[in-house]
Design an enzyme around this catalytic site. Structure first.
Site, PDB file in Angstrom:
ATOM      1  N   GLY A 177       0.823  -0.803   0.198  1.00 28.86           N
ATOM      2  CA  GLY A 177      -0.238   0.099   0.051  1.00 28.86           C
ATOM      3  C   GLY A 177       0.782   1.296  -0.054  1.00 28.86           C
ATOM      4  O   GLY A 177       1.977   0.649   0.399  1.00 28.86           O
ATOM      5  N   THR A 222      -0.459   4.261   5.404  1.00 30.75           N
ATOM      6  CA  THR A 222      -1.168   3.798   5.674  1.00 30.75           C
ATOM      7  C   THR A 222      -1.200   2.605   6.727  1.00 30.75           C
ATOM      8  O   THR A 222      -2.471   2.220   6.865  1.00 30.75           O
ATOM      9  CB  THR A 222      -1.483   3.064   4.673  1.00 30.75           C
ATOM     10  OG1 THR A 222      -0.592   2.239   3.938  1.00 30.75           O
ATOM     11  CG2 THR A 222      -2.236   3.960   3.050  1.00 30.75           C
ATOM     12  N   LYS A 238       0.898   0.310   7.480  1.00 31.20           N
ATOM     13  CA  LYS A 238       1.472  -1.324   7.127  1.00 31.20           C
ATOM     14  C   LYS A 238       2.372  -0.850   8.468  1.00 31.20           C
ATOM     15  O   LYS A 238       2.392  -2.664   9.195  1.00 31.20           O
ATOM     16  CB  LYS A 238       2.260  -1.254   6.294  1.00 31.20           C
ATOM     17  CG  LYS A 238       1.301  -1.382   4.854  1.00 31.20           C
ATOM     18  CD  LYS A 238       2.225  -1.398   3.632  1.00 31.20           C
ATOM     19  CE  LYS A 238       3.506  -0.089   3.632  1.00 31.20           C
ATOM     20  NZ  LYS A 238       2.352   1.823   3.228  1.00 31.20           N
ATOM     21  N   GLU A 285      -8.695  33.137  -7.835  1.00 34.95           N
ATOM     22  CA  GLU A 285      -9.462  32.149  -6.469  1.00 34.95           C
ATOM     23  C   GLU A 285     -10.775  32.453  -7.058  1.00 34.95           C
ATOM     24  O   GLU A 285     -11.415  30.588  -7.143  1.00 34.95           O
ATOM     25  CB  GLU A 285      -9.404  32.118  -5.622  1.00 34.95           C
ATOM     26  CG  GLU A 285      -7.328  32.254  -4.732  1.00 34.95           C
ATOM     27  CD  GLU A 285      -6.927  30.951  -5.679  1.00 34.95           C
ATOM     28  OE1 GLU A 285      -7.822  30.334  -5.858  1.00 34.95           O
ATOM     29  OE2 GLU A 285      -5.856  31.226  -5.476  1.00 34.95           O
ATOM     30  N   HIS A 342     -11.792  30.138  -9.775  1.00 29.12           N
ATOM     31  CA  HIS A 342     -12.251  28.589  -9.991  1.00 29.12           C
ATOM     32  C   HIS A 342     -12.994  28.556  -9.748  1.00 29.12           C
ATOM     33  O   HIS A 342     -13.564  27.692  -9.673  1.00 29.12           O
ATOM     34  CB  HIS A 342     -10.439  28.595  -8.739  1.00 29.12           C
ATOM     35  CG  HIS A 342      -9.460  28.298  -9.775  1.00 29.12           C
ATOM     36  ND1 HIS A 342      -9.204  27.373 -10.692  1.00 29.12           N
ATOM     37  CD2 HIS A 342      -8.288  29.143  -9.577  1.00 29.12           C
ATOM     38  CE1 HIS A 342      -7.795  27.099 -11.354  1.00 29.12           C
ATOM     39  NE2 HIS A 342      -7.543  28.718  -9.574  1.00 29.12           N
TER      40      HIS A 342
HETATM   41  P1  ADP Z   1       3.382   2.806   6.529  1.00 29.46           P
HETATM   42  O1  ADP Z   1       4.613   1.409   6.779  1.00 29.46           O
HETATM   43  O2  ADP Z   1       2.056   2.148   5.625  1.00 29.46           O
HETATM   44  O3  ADP Z   1       4.218   3.380   5.875  1.00 29.46           O
HETATM   45  P2  ADP Z   1       3.043   3.103   9.141  1.00 29.46           P
HETATM   46  O4  ADP Z   1       2.528   2.799   9.931  1.00 29.46           O
HETATM   47  O5  ADP Z   1       4.458   3.635   9.880  1.00 29.46           O
HETATM   48  O6  ADP Z   1       3.340   3.452   8.021  1.00 29.46           O
HETATM   49  O7  ADP Z   1       2.117   4.769  10.015  1.00 29.46           O
HETATM   50  C1  ADP Z   1       3.074   5.666  10.283  1.00 29.46           C
HETATM   51  C2  ADP Z   1       1.951   6.764  11.418  1.00 29.46           C
HETATM   52  O8  ADP Z   1       0.804   6.740  10.949  1.00 29.46           O
HETATM   53  C3  ADP Z   1       1.937   5.307  12.424  1.00 29.46           C
HETATM   54  O9  ADP Z   1       2.435   5.359  13.808  1.00 29.46           O
HETATM   55  C4  ADP Z   1       0.041   5.788  12.855  1.00 29.46           C
HETATM   56  O10 ADP Z   1       0.744   6.966  14.152  1.00 29.46           O
HETATM   57  C5  ADP Z   1      -0.440   6.482  12.195  1.00 29.46           C
HETATM   58  N1  ADP Z   1      -0.761   6.023  11.327  1.00 29.46           N
HETATM   59  C6  ADP Z   1      -1.200   5.042   9.797  1.00 29.46           C
HETATM   60  N2  ADP Z   1      -3.024   3.897   9.823  1.00 29.46           N
HETATM   61  C7  ADP Z   1      -2.804   4.884  10.524  1.00 29.46           C
HETATM   62  C8  ADP Z   1      -4.297   3.920  10.664  1.00 29.46           C
HETATM   63  N3  ADP Z   1      -4.787   2.698   9.713  1.00 29.46           N
HETATM   64  N4  ADP Z   1      -4.909   4.390  12.228  1.00 29.46           N
HETATM   65  C9  ADP Z   1      -4.089   4.493  12.750  1.00 29.46           C
HETATM   66  N5  ADP Z   1      -3.631   5.562  12.942  1.00 29.46           N
HETATM   67  C10 ADP Z   1      -2.632   5.083  11.567  1.00 29.46           C
END
Ligand code: ADP
Length: 624
Positions: free
Chosen positions: A208, A212, A214, A432, A435
């Site tokens: 992803g 997001t 992961k 603006e 738009h």
């Molecule tokens: P990725 O590994 O996908 O790049 P991260 O897991 O490191 O992303 O996400 C970074 C931060 O964003 C997390 O520490 C959290 O605080 C926040 N975050 C991202 N997605 C979520 C989610 N679905 N629910 C809650 N917090 C989230």
């Protein structure tokens, strides 16, 4: 928080210091040890002692005479050998018969060897070990590792504590959570699976866009299952020396096996898992390939029944080597997409728990405004809002803080010290409103929520914020065309009012062109080309850069068609604004004085001037 450390001297510095000390020891100190003191005296002193028969021992060599006297036989003297033909007679007279044997005792060769070689080397090794251990401790787990173990990996593999991170901390992403629940269940009850002969997948790939959640999901799996969590990023395997990356992989799996059951998380696996070159001139990235091969071997080799589960994350799934994805390796692919409206609201709420929030905050409105934001951006918005509350000296976060933080994340901070001249401010206001008015006058366009001409740090001198009322997954051809018309609206307004054009429309031009091109090359929305893919999209998650997949002739035709589409929409916007000059003027004036207007104010003024216009028309008609 990381501790601030004083800059470290390189390890070689300490080794050089030790070497220097040893050299001094070997060449200056050791030779002195066990050697009696020899005092240099005049030849006269020797003659004197010989005459008085005070000589105890004498050794005559070709260059010098070493001797001791009777009163203090442990003291030695030496003097240069003169051209003295009576020397032998003098010695005989003084009672010295033997003057050929050495009188100063030499150290035994074994002691000398011990002192000058064995002991220093021993000290050198001990000191080296102590130093490197000390350095490792100082540098912590992320340090250089054991410098003596060259060829062994110095992987910084942490076991992180994930206690307390649960699936409930990950908002939205229900599908991903569902797929991962099975892994958690397996780690809890491996027997249940063993009984029936089912084997759990060794690895799962979280795919992803960045931010997001992961990593968060992987941690939550470890947290739910109460198992250790090994985390390493793919880029940490990339080493300067061939073979070191592979050694790190070996180390990682060895450690993981010792701690099983556990979760191993490899972030950015695409850095090592890129497709291997297949061409004849596979100009070598041997190191990366070896690392990947080692990873594949380890994944095949280890016994999943022990409970080592490997989770990996990537935002470039298309670039992964197919060997990584075949069954028995990362055969489970778990999509972790950008959150939808409901997901965004939930993420905001999860993070809002960490800060003090006022009573009447409408998270769904914020979630709507933050269309397209990732979890990480949403978490950042909450934090920005809290920071803003602190800045103004409030104890809690309000709706206004959150709204401002959405804008900060989208467009950057307000640039307080950027002074626009009156003329520029007026141009930006018309731009603006151009738009916004074009957007509002087309039925399919989303209504505007906010228009502002306060410059932002991102470089925008003003912007129009549009918020879709409902989540949009499909866009019709008409909607895309309207969007292009909206992008051109700013420039049209400038042209109509000031009869000159500015650089302010550069971003609009870029966006409009991108959309028009995508209509033709990817969405099959042109009569000429129909449903033919003329471009291939590189990566669906990282900006989606497209590359042409057609002949140069077709490419020239596409360019021409793109120009036509944008021009047609420009003309449409021009027609709309020309027909609503009064609204354009009153709205732009209002914006000029107020600098920021909300969607409601905008609609009120628009409807007001529309009504007065139609009233005027009606009056005119009745007069006729
Ligand atoms: P990725 O590994 O996908 O790049 P991260 O897991 O490191 O992303 O996400 C970074 C931060 O964003 C997390 O520490 C959290 O605080 C926040 N975050 C991202 N997605 C979520 C989610 N679905 N629910 C809650 N917090 C989230």
């Amino acid at each position: 928080m990381n501790k601030v450390q004083t800059p470290k001297k390189p390890l070689i510095f300490y080794y050089l210091m030790v070497l220097l000390i040893l050299t001094v020891f070997n060449f200056i100190v050791t030779p002195q040890l066990g050697r009696p003191k020899v005092q240099e005296v005049d030849y006269g002193v020797f003659l004197d002692m010989a005459e008085k028969k005070e000589l105890n021992q004498v050794q005559v060599t070709s260059g010098e005479i070493v001797f001791s006297d009777n009163s203090t036989p442990e003291n030695y003297y030496k003097t240069g050998r003169m051209d003295d033909i009576f020397l032998v007679d003098r010695l005989y007279d003084a009672g010295i018969k033997d003057f050929g044997t050495p009188i100063i005792k030499q150290m035994s060769p074994i002691v000398s060897l011990l002192l000058s070689w064995v002991v220093p080397i021993f000290i050198f090794v001990i000191l080296g070990q102590l130093l490197s251990r000390y350095m490792m401790k100082k540098m912590g787990p992320g340090g250089m590792g054991n410098a003596m173990s060259f060829g062994k990996s110095n992987a910084k593999i942490y076991v992180q504590s994930t206690d307390g991170i649960r699936f409930s901390d990950v908002a939205g992403e229900d599908e991903a959570k569902e797929l991962l629940t099975e892994i958690v269940d397996y780690l809890h009850n491996p027997e249940k699976y063993a009984q029936i002969g089912a084997s759990i997948p060794k690895g799962a790939l979280l795919v992803g866009p960045p931010g997001t959640g992961k990593t968060l999901l992987a941690k939550a799996v470890a947290g739910e299952a109460h198992v250790p969590f090994f985390s390493i990023s793919g880029s940490e395997f990339v080493e300067m020396f061939v073979g070191m990356g592979a050694a790190k992989v070996r180390d990682l799996f060895k450690q993981a096996n010792e701690k099983a059951p556990c979760i191993v998380f490899i972030d950015e696996i695409d850095t090592i898992g890129k497709k291997r070159d297949s061409g004849p001139i596979s100009g070598g990235n041997d190191e990366r390939e070896q690392t990947l091969n080692q990873l594949l071997t380890e994944m095949d080799g280890f016994d999943a029944k022990k409970g080592v589960i490997i989770l990996a994350a990537t935002n470039r799934p298309e670039s992964l080597d197919p060997a990584l994805l075949r069954p028995g390796r990362f055969d489970r692919r778990i999509p972790v997409e950008l959150p939808d409206l409901k997901g965004r609201e939930e993420i905001l709420k999860v993070h809002a728990k960490k800060v003090k929030i006022g009573d009447n905050v409408d998270f769904s409105a914020i979630a709507k405004a933050a269309a397209g934001a990732s979890g990480a951006e949403l978490a950042n918005m909450i934090n920005e809002a809290a920071l803003r509350a602190v800045r103004v000296g409030r104890q809690y976060v309000t709706q206004a803080d959150l709204e401002e933080s959405v804008e900060v994340v989208i467009a950057g901070y307000q640039k307080k010290n950027k002074i626009l001249s009156d003329k520029e401010k007026m141009i930006v206001a018309y731009h603006e409103i151009g738009h916004a008015l074009v957007a509002a006058l087309q039925n399919h366009s989303a209504p505007v929520t906010k228009i502002t001409i306060i410059p932002r740090t991102s470089g925008a001198l003003g912007y129009t914020m549009q918020v879709e009322q409902d989540e949009h997954n499909l866009m019709s051809k008409a909607e895309i065309e309207n969007k292009i018309a909206t992008y051109t609206g700013g420039r049209v307004a400038e042209q109509l009012i000031f009869d000159s054009i500015t650089t302010g429309a550069s971003n609009d031009i870029e966006q409009a062109t991108k959309l028009a091109r995508a209509m033709i090359t990817r969405f099959g929305m042109s009569d000429e080309f129909g449903m033919v893919a003329l471009e291939t999209v590189g990566n669906q998650y990282l900006g989606g850069d497209a590359s042409l997949a057609c002949s140069p002739e077709i490419s020239a035709e596409i360019d021409r068609k793109v120009i036509d589409v944008v021009k047609a929409q420009y003309n449409k916007a021009e027609g709309l604004l020309k027909a609503h000059m009064k609204e354009l003027n009153s709205l732009a004036q209002y914006l000029y004085y107020h600098e920021t207007i909300t969607g409601e104010e905008f609609m009120d003024i628009l409807n007001e001037s529309k009504n007065s216009e139609s009233e005027g028309q009606e009056q005119g008609e009745s007069l006729n």
